[in-house]
Design an enzyme around this catalytic site. Structure first.
Site, PDB file in Angstrom:
ATOM      1  N   HIS A 171      -9.907 -33.334   7.966  1.00 26.08           N
ATOM      2  CA  HIS A 171      -9.071 -34.124   8.882  1.00 26.08           C
ATOM      3  C   HIS A 171     -10.013 -34.873   9.824  1.00 26.08           C
ATOM      4  O   HIS A 171     -10.970 -34.293  10.353  1.00 26.08           O
ATOM      5  CB  HIS A 171      -8.133 -33.198   9.661  1.00 26.08           C
ATOM      6  N   CYS A 217      -2.017 -32.483  13.184  1.00 29.77           N
ATOM      7  CA  CYS A 217      -3.180 -32.816  12.350  1.00 29.77           C
ATOM      8  C   CYS A 217      -3.211 -32.019  11.045  1.00 29.77           C
ATOM      9  O   CYS A 217      -3.849 -32.432  10.087  1.00 29.77           O
ATOM     10  CB  CYS A 217      -4.468 -32.592  13.130  1.00 29.77           C
ATOM     11  N   ASN A 264      -8.542 -41.149  14.854  1.00 24.89           N
ATOM     12  CA  ASN A 264      -7.806 -39.969  14.385  1.00 24.89           C
ATOM     13  C   ASN A 264      -6.359 -40.373  14.124  1.00 24.89           C
ATOM     14  O   ASN A 264      -5.625 -40.661  15.064  1.00 24.89           O
ATOM     15  CB  ASN A 264      -7.897 -38.875  15.461  1.00 24.89           C
TER      16      ASN A 264
END
Ligand code: ACO
Length: 338
Positions: free
Chosen positions: A265, A115, A295
Site C-alpha cells: 500500500h 488503506c 496515498n
C-alpha cells in the site's frame, strides 16, 4: 476445490496534476519537506463537479478491468467496493457502480477498511469464489480525498499525503490450483481507532447539526478533517507490514527470496523502502508509484498492481504479494501465484 485468480486489471486517475510546489502556494509547505518525508512529488486531484467522483472513477477503472478480463458485464456475479470516501453517507458506491455499468441485480458490498480496504475486498472475493458461491467478482478500490482535506497550513501534515484515483480487478473461479490466490491474512486493532480517523460527521460523537452549531458560534472545528498521529502510525505500519507479509510467506512455505513482486500500500515511500530492505528485495521486486499519485488509500494497491502488470513487471508464475496497513488499525496481505 476452486481457486480464484485475477484476470483483469484497470486503473483511472484524474487528469489534474497537483505538484508539491502547487501545494506550497496555498499552505506553508515545500517540495523538499514532502519528498524527504514521504517520497511524493505530485498527486492527482479530481475537479469538483466533473464525473470524477469516487464511484465515477471506480466505474472508469472497472470498465478497463472488465474489458481486459474478456468477460461481459452481465457475467459479473458480485461487486465489492472499498473506499473511505464514498459519494454518499449511504448508500455506498457499490450500487452506484452497478447502476452506471447497468449490471443486473447482483449483490454489491461496500468495504470500510481504509488503506487495507482492497486487501480485505480481495480476501472476501476469494472466499466467495472458493466456496463456489460466485464465479466472477468485480473488486474496486477508489478514493476522492481532495475535496475533504484541510488545505491550510493547519492540515498540512495530512493533506500533502493524499491523492485521488481508482483501481479495479476482476477475479474469476479457476480449477487450476497452481495459480491464483494462495492465501490472505487480515488483522485489526481497534484500540488505535482514533489515531487515524475522521470523526465527524458520525452518529457517535458529532453529527452535521453539531458541526453547524459550533461554526455558527464561531468555534473552530477540525473534526470533519482527517486526523493522523503520523509518527505513531508510521511505527505501527513498519511492524505490521513485516509481520503480515511474513505470515503469508510462512503459510505457503515460501521464503523472502521467493517474492517476485511486492505491491505495498502506497502510504509513504519510506515505509516501503524499510520493508524492501528488511526483506532484502531488489528495486525490481517492489512496485512504488506514490511519487506520482500520493496515498490513494483503498485505490493504491489496485493502481500499483495494474501499472506493474502493464509495465510487464508481473509474469505468469510469479509470486506476487499485496500488503497494506492503515486506519483502524487494519492490516493484511494477499499471497498470489500469477
Ligand atoms: N510541510 C512542512 N512541514 C510540515 C508539514 C508539511 N506538509 N507537515 C508537518 N510539518 C512539520 C511539523 O509541523 C513538524 O514541525 P515541528 O518539528 O516544528 O513541530 C515537523 O514538520 C515534523 O512533523 P511530523 O508530523 O513529526 O513529521 P513526520 O516525520 O512524522 O512525517 C508523516 C509526517 C509523513 C505523515 C509520517 O508521520 C507518516 O508517513 N506517517 C505514516 C502515514 C501512514 O502510513 N498512514 C497510513 C495509511 S493512511 C490511511 O489509512 C488513511
Amino acid at each position: 476445490m476452486y481457486t480464484s485468480r485475477i484476470i483483469g486489471l484497470g486503473h483511472y486517475v484524474p487528469d489534474n496534476v497537483v505538484t508539491n510546489d502547487d501545494l506550497s502556494k496555498i499552505m506553508d509547505t515545500n517540495d523538499a519537506w514532502i519528498q524527504e518525508r514521504t517520497g511524493i512529488k505530485e498527486r492527482r486531484f479530481a475537479v469538483k463537479g466533473t464525473e470524477d467522483t469516487t464511484s465515477g472513477m471506480g466505474v472508469k477503472a472497472a470498465k478497463i478491468a472488465i474489458e481486459r478480463a474478456g468477460i461481459d458485464k452481465d457475467d459479473i456475479d458480485f461487486i465489492i467496493f472499498a473506499t473511505l470516501s464514498p459519494d454518499y453517507y449511504f448508500p455506498g458506491p457499490g450500487v452506484m457502480v452497478q447502476k452506471e455499468l447497468d449490471i443486473k441485480t447482483v449483490g454489491a458490498l461496500d468495504v470500510r477498511n481504509q488503506c487495507s480496504g482492497f486487501v480485505y475486498a480481495i480476501s472476501v472475493a476469494d472466499q466467495f469464489i472458493k466456496t463456489g458461491m460466485y464465479k466472477n467478482i468485480l473488486v474496486i478500490g477508489s478514493e476522492l480525498h481532495s475535496h475533504g482535506l484541510d488545505m491550510t497550513t493547519r492540515g498540512r501534515a495530512v493533506s500533502v499525503i493524499f491523492g485521488d484515483g481508482a483501481g479495479a480487478a476482476v477475479l474469476t473461479r479457476s480449477e487450476d490450483d497452481s495459480r491464483g490466490i494462495l492465501s490472505s491474512h487480515l488483522h485489526s486493532q481497534g484500540e488505535h481507532a482514533e489515531e487515524l480517523s475522521l470523526i465527524a460527521p458520525g452518529m457517535g460523537k458529532r453529527w452535521v447539526n453539531d458541526i453547524i452549531k459550533d461554526l455558527d458560534n464561531g468555534e473552530e472545528d477540525t473534526s470533519y478533517f482527517p486526523y493522523m498521529n503520523g509518527q505513531f502510525v508510521f511505527k505501527n505500519a513498519v511492524v505490521r507490514f513485516s509481520e503480515v507479509i511474513m505470515e503469508g510467506l510462512l503459510k505457503n512455505g515460501l521464503k523472502k527470496e521467493d517474492i517476485d513482486m511486492l505491491i505495498p500500500h502506497q502510504a509513504n515511500l519510506r515505509i516501503a523502502q524499510f520493508i524492501q530492505k528488511k526483506f532484502g528485495l531488489g528495486d525490481d521486486q517492489v512496485y512504488n508509484n506514490i511519487m506520482r499519485y500520493g496515498n490513494t488509500t483503498a485505490a493504491s494497491i489496485p493502481i500499483a498492481l495494474t501499472e506493474a502488470w502493464e509495465e510487464g513487471k508481473i509474469k505468469e508464475g510469479d509470486t506476487v504479494v499485496l500488503a497494506a496497513f492503515g486506519s483502524g488499525f487494519t492490516w493484511g496481505s494477499v499471497i498470489m501465484k500469477w
